[in-house]
Design a protein around this motif. Sequence first.
Motif, PDB file in Angstrom:
ATOM      1  N   ARG A 115      53.126  35.760  29.479  1.00 12.52           N
ATOM      2  CA  ARG A 115      51.790  35.209  29.250  1.00 12.52           C
ATOM      3  C   ARG A 115      51.193  34.712  30.564  1.00 12.52           C
ATOM      4  N   SER A 116      51.721  35.219  31.700  1.00 13.05           N
ATOM      5  CA  SER A 116      51.349  34.695  33.013  1.00 13.05           C
ATOM      6  C   SER A 116      50.631  35.693  33.910  1.00 13.05           C
ATOM      7  N   PHE A 117      50.439  36.927  33.455  1.00 16.39           N
ATOM      8  CA  PHE A 117      49.781  37.941  34.284  1.00 16.39           C
ATOM      9  C   PHE A 117      48.267  37.839  34.171  1.00 16.39           C
ATOM     10  N   PRO A 118      47.538  38.124  35.232  1.00 17.87           N
ATOM     11  CA  PRO A 118      47.967  38.713  36.500  1.00 17.87           C
ATOM     12  C   PRO A 118      48.603  37.749  37.483  1.00 17.87           C
ATOM     13  N   GLY A 119      48.801  36.520  37.111  1.00 19.31           N
ATOM     14  CA  GLY A 119      49.498  35.584  37.973  1.00 19.31           C
ATOM     15  C   GLY A 119      48.575  34.800  38.881  1.00 19.31           C
ATOM     16  N   ASP A 120      49.204  33.997  39.726  1.00 13.63           N
ATOM     17  CA  ASP A 120      48.450  33.122  40.628  1.00 13.63           C
ATOM     18  C   ASP A 120      49.337  32.808  41.823  1.00 13.63           C
ATOM     19  N   ARG A 121      48.976  33.325  42.996  1.00 11.75           N
ATOM     20  CA  ARG A 121      49.826  33.112  44.172  1.00 11.75           C
ATOM     21  C   ARG A 121      49.871  31.637  44.590  1.00 11.75           C
ATOM     22  N   TYR A 122      48.920  30.831  44.137  1.00 13.07           N
ATOM     23  CA  TYR A 122      48.904  29.412  44.471  1.00 13.07           C
ATOM     24  C   TYR A 122      49.399  28.555  43.299  1.00 13.07           C
ATOM     25  N   GLY A 123      49.965  29.198  42.294  1.00 11.81           N
ATOM     26  CA  GLY A 123      50.456  28.482  41.136  1.00 11.81           C
ATOM     27  C   GLY A 123      51.888  28.038  41.301  1.00 11.81           C
ATOM     28  N   THR A 124      52.520  27.737  40.172  1.00 10.55           N
ATOM     29  CA  THR A 124      53.928  27.376  40.170  1.00 10.55           C
ATOM     30  C   THR A 124      54.769  28.656  40.194  1.00 10.55           C
ATOM     31  N   VAL A 125      56.084  28.512  40.042  1.00 10.81           N
ATOM     32  CA  VAL A 125      56.989  29.635  40.268  1.00 10.81           C
ATOM     33  C   VAL A 125      56.676  30.834  39.377  1.00 10.81           C
ATOM     34  N   THR A 126      56.487  30.609  38.079  1.00  7.13           N
ATOM     35  CA  THR A 126      56.276  31.742  37.170  1.00  7.13           C
ATOM     36  C   THR A 126      55.027  32.539  37.517  1.00  7.13           C
ATOM     37  N   PRO A 127      53.846  31.930  37.660  1.00  9.28           N
ATOM     38  CA  PRO A 127      52.678  32.732  38.032  1.00  9.28           C
ATOM     39  C   PRO A 127      52.762  33.328  39.427  1.00  9.28           C
ATOM     40  N   MET A 128      53.527  32.724  40.337  1.00 10.98           N
ATOM     41  CA  MET A 128      53.710  33.342  41.649  1.00 10.98           C
ATOM     42  C   MET A 128      54.478  34.659  41.539  1.00 10.98           C
ATOM     43  N   ILE A 129      55.538  34.659  40.723  1.00 11.32           N
ATOM     44  CA  ILE A 129      56.288  35.911  40.516  1.00 11.32           C
ATOM     45  C   ILE A 129      55.373  36.964  39.896  1.00 11.32           C
ATOM     46  N   ALA A 130      54.637  36.573  38.856  1.00  9.56           N
ATOM     47  CA  ALA A 130      53.732  37.505  38.186  1.00  9.56           C
ATOM     48  C   ALA A 130      52.706  38.076  39.162  1.00  9.56           C
ATOM     49  N   ASP A 131      52.171  37.235  40.020  1.00  6.78           N
ATOM     50  CA  ASP A 131      51.173  37.678  40.990  1.00  6.78           C
ATOM     51  C   ASP A 131      51.747  38.728  41.934  1.00  6.78           C
ATOM     52  N   PHE A 132      52.962  38.491  42.432  1.00  5.88           N
ATOM     53  CA  PHE A 132      53.570  39.458  43.351  1.00  5.88           C
ATOM     54  C   PHE A 132      53.797  40.793  42.663  1.00  5.88           C
ATOM     55  N   VAL A 133      54.340  40.742  41.464  1.00  9.50           N
ATOM     56  CA  VAL A 133      54.586  41.986  40.721  1.00  9.50           C
ATOM     57  C   VAL A 133      53.270  42.716  40.459  1.00  9.50           C
ATOM     58  N   TYR A 134      52.244  41.967  40.074  1.00  7.60           N
ATOM     59  CA  TYR A 134      50.945  42.556  39.744  1.00  7.60           C
ATOM     60  C   TYR A 134      50.283  43.193  40.960  1.00  7.60           C
ATOM     61  N   ARG A 135      50.351  42.542  42.105  1.00  4.28           N
ATOM     62  CA  ARG A 135      49.625  43.033  43.281  1.00  4.28           C
ATOM     63  C   ARG A 135      50.405  44.033  44.108  1.00  4.28           C
ATOM     64  N   ALA A 195      46.867  38.331  25.685  1.00  4.65           N
ATOM     65  CA  ALA A 195      46.389  37.711  26.921  1.00  4.65           C
ATOM     66  C   ALA A 195      47.564  37.336  27.815  1.00  4.65           C
ATOM     67  N   GLY A 196      47.487  37.714  29.080  1.00  6.46           N
ATOM     68  CA  GLY A 196      48.494  37.329  30.055  1.00  6.46           C
ATOM     69  C   GLY A 196      49.747  38.166  30.050  1.00  6.46           C
ATOM     70  N   MET A 197      49.798  39.234  29.253  1.00 13.37           N
ATOM     71  CA  MET A 197      51.010  40.037  29.160  1.00 13.37           C
ATOM     72  C   MET A 197      51.091  41.040  30.304  1.00 13.37           C
ATOM     73  N   LEU A 198      52.312  41.354  30.720  1.00 11.14           N
ATOM     74  CA  LEU A 198      52.524  42.432  31.680  1.00 11.14           C
ATOM     75  C   LEU A 198      51.956  43.729  31.119  1.00 11.14           C
ATOM     76  N   ASP A 199      52.157  43.947  29.823  1.00 10.54           N
ATOM     77  CA  ASP A 199      51.622  45.137  29.154  1.00 10.54           C
ATOM     78  C   ASP A 199      50.138  45.320  29.465  1.00 10.54           C
ATOM     79  N   THR A 200      49.368  44.276  29.216  1.00 10.55           N
ATOM     80  CA  THR A 200      47.923  44.327  29.367  1.00 10.55           C
ATOM     81  C   THR A 200      47.531  44.589  30.810  1.00 10.55           C
ATOM     82  N   ALA A 201      48.248  43.945  31.751  1.00  9.12           N
ATOM     83  CA  ALA A 201      47.942  44.124  33.168  1.00  9.12           C
ATOM     84  C   ALA A 201      48.196  45.555  33.619  1.00  9.12           C
ATOM     85  N   VAL A 202      49.311  46.131  33.176  1.00  8.99           N
ATOM     86  CA  VAL A 202      49.642  47.507  33.561  1.00  8.99           C
ATOM     87  C   VAL A 202      48.649  48.484  32.949  1.00  8.99           C
TER      88      VAL A 202
END
Length: 334
Positions: A115-135, A195-202
């Motif tokens: 539920r964290s995609f596309p992520g946030d590079r300035y967020g906490t650990v979980t959204p940072m990981i999501a952001d890297f994977v997404y970008r 909302a926020g799924m890896l599925d949706t982002a891909v």
Amino acid sequence: MADDIERVSVSIDIEAEGVRHGYLSVPYSHDESAWGAVRVPVATIRNGDGPTVLFTAGNHGDEYEGQIALHKLVRELAADPGQLSGRVIVLPALNAPAVTAGKRTSPIDGGNMNRSFPGDRYGTVTPMIADFVYRHLVPAADAVVDLHSGGRTLSFLPFAAIHDLPDADQRARSLAAMKAFGAPYGLIMTELDSAGMLDTAVEAMGKIFVTTELAGGGTASAETVAIADRGVRNILKHFGMIAGTPDIPGATRFMDMPEGGVHVADDPGLFEIAADLGAAVSKGDLLARIYPLHRTDLPATEIRARIDGVVLQRHFPGLIKVGDCLMILGRDMD
């Protein structure tokens, strides 16, 4: 902040030929480690030209078939990278803190990776990981396979799934990959919350996305690990990345999730299942009972099927709370 600041680093060259084992390093400053980091394992195997498939597991930390299958896949391909044409990127513990804790969500920030995609590079650990994977990783892939199970709270018939996509070509390519995975069941899925799924982002990038739900209960079995093992290799065969045709031991039963198939608990208590996974039920049939924990003079709440269907998913623990997903019914498709 400048848009070019990268907080997550990767210890390997994901473009390089050959076998690379490393990690994503995610900054995590906390009381026990002021300059600490979370490490998310990553492996790449590349041999010449060909498609790129990104495999992920441990999106939720208490789902095990995918984690096991991807560890095995990396070791097999690394032992003989010449069998591969193209590139495989593997993240077997996508939400590494949750995997370490054996929990659905991260114990660091409570983050649900899916539920964290596309992520946030300035967020906490979980959204940072999501952001890297997404970008960085999803754009590099032709297809993404994200392996899930039910975790500690749910159990499913073992299925591979895609979403009912509006783009006909993308849907057809995704459906072909899902069929090739070769799970006992194949689902055209409607998400309860996308909302926020890896599925949706891909899918928003126009790429092929296949996911699974392989049993659950916070453990794995020889049967369900075998489905995952076979499925990830079938995906590589489907894209011509390893030799052979997909190994599909039996006909896949294709299903969808009709409106009215989701049943949610309105009362808390002791959960009695009355229709097991795979059972065919008719509208009005008894699915479950919920007994009040501390009263013997009150009747159990009966949950009855709102539609005709097949039991795809059930609540796993013996206790249930208000709002828990109790059961999902599917129906056969042509």
